[in-house]
Motif scaffolding. Structure first.
Motif, short mmCIF file in Angstrom:
data_model
loop_
_atom_site.label_atom_id
_atom_site.label_comp_id
_atom_site.label_asym_id
_atom_site.label_seq_id
_atom_site.Cartn_x
_atom_site.Cartn_y
_atom_site.Cartn_z
N ASN A 63 49.37 31.86 39.15
CA ASN A 63 48.45 31.42 40.18
C ASN A 63 47.84 30.07 39.80
OD1 ASN A 63 46.44 31.04 42.02
ND2 ASN A 63 45.36 32.95 41.62
N GLU A 65 45.61 28.42 41.26
CA GLU A 65 44.18 28.42 41.53
C GLU A 65 43.38 29.00 40.36
OE1 GLU A 65 42.52 27.05 44.17
OE2 GLU A 65 44.50 26.19 44.52
N ASP A 69 41.07 23.44 35.75
CA ASP A 69 40.86 22.29 36.65
C ASP A 69 40.53 22.75 38.07
OD1 ASP A 69 41.27 20.45 34.63
OD2 ASP A 69 43.41 20.27 35.04
N ALA A 70 41.25 23.77 38.56
CA ALA A 70 40.98 24.27 39.91
C ALA A 70 39.59 24.88 39.98
CB ALA A 70 42.05 25.30 40.31
N PHE A 71 39.20 25.61 38.94
CA PHE A 71 37.86 26.21 38.89
C PHE A 71 36.79 25.12 38.95
CE2 PHE A 71 34.20 27.33 36.28
CZ PHE A 71 33.70 28.41 36.99
N SER A 73 37.02 22.05 40.00
CA SER A 73 37.07 21.38 41.28
C SER A 73 36.32 22.18 42.35
CB SER A 73 38.52 21.16 41.69
OG SER A 73 38.58 20.55 42.96
N ARG A 74 36.55 23.49 42.38
CA ARG A 74 35.84 24.34 43.34
C ARG A 74 34.34 24.31 43.09
NH1 ARG A 74 40.06 27.75 42.23
NH2 ARG A 74 38.77 29.10 40.93
N ARG A 75 33.93 24.34 41.81
CA ARG A 75 32.49 24.33 41.48
C ARG A 75 31.86 23.01 41.94
NH1 ARG A 75 29.57 28.26 41.05
NH2 ARG A 75 28.28 27.30 39.48
N ARG A 76 32.58 21.90 41.75
CA ARG A 76 32.05 20.59 42.18
C ARG A 76 31.88 20.55 43.69
NH1 ARG A 76 36.08 18.51 38.59
NH2 ARG A 76 35.13 18.18 36.58
N GLU A 77 32.87 21.07 44.41
CA GLU A 77 32.80 21.10 45.87
C GLU A 77 31.63 21.96 46.33
OE1 GLU A 77 36.57 22.44 47.37
OE2 GLU A 77 37.63 20.71 46.53
N GLU A 78 31.46 23.12 45.71
CA GLU A 78 30.39 24.04 46.08
C GLU A 78 29.01 23.45 45.80
OE1 GLU A 78 31.24 27.63 43.97
OE2 GLU A 78 33.01 28.07 45.19
N SER A 79 28.90 22.65 44.74
CA SER A 79 27.60 22.10 44.37
C SER A 79 27.34 20.76 45.05
CB SER A 79 27.49 21.96 42.85
OG SER A 79 28.38 20.95 42.39
#
Length: 81
Positions: A63, A65, A69-71, A73-79
């Motif tokens: 997977n 995701e 790096d994917a983790f 990236s998602r945290r940056r988007e969420e914050s």
């Protein structure tokens, strides 16, 4: 294989030469010590990396995701970064 080694009063122990040779530690090197419920496991750095990669693959499979790096990236988007 099980080999008995002695530990000196100051905590030093010596691995038999044939084991050091098989592990590629003929000129010295580093071992990582892992304490488990069953005892102590000694691994070379390379063996530890392989072990960690095997564990990671068990939990993430293929997977993409699940990568760090994917983790991040998602945290940056969420914050909102």
């Amino acid at each position: 294989m099980t080999v008995q080694v002695k530990i000196t009063p100051n905590g030093r122990m010596s691995l038999p030469a044939d084991i050091r040779r098989r592990l590629g530690l003929t000129r010295g090197g580093a071992l990582l010590v892992e304490e488990t419920e069953d005892g102590v496991v000694l691994r070379t750095v390379t063996q530890s990396i392989t072990h960690a990669q095997t564990l990671a693959k068990q939990y993430t499979g293929d997977n993409p995701e699940a990568s760090v790096d994917a983790f991040l990236s998602r945290r940056r988007e969420e914050s909102g970064e």
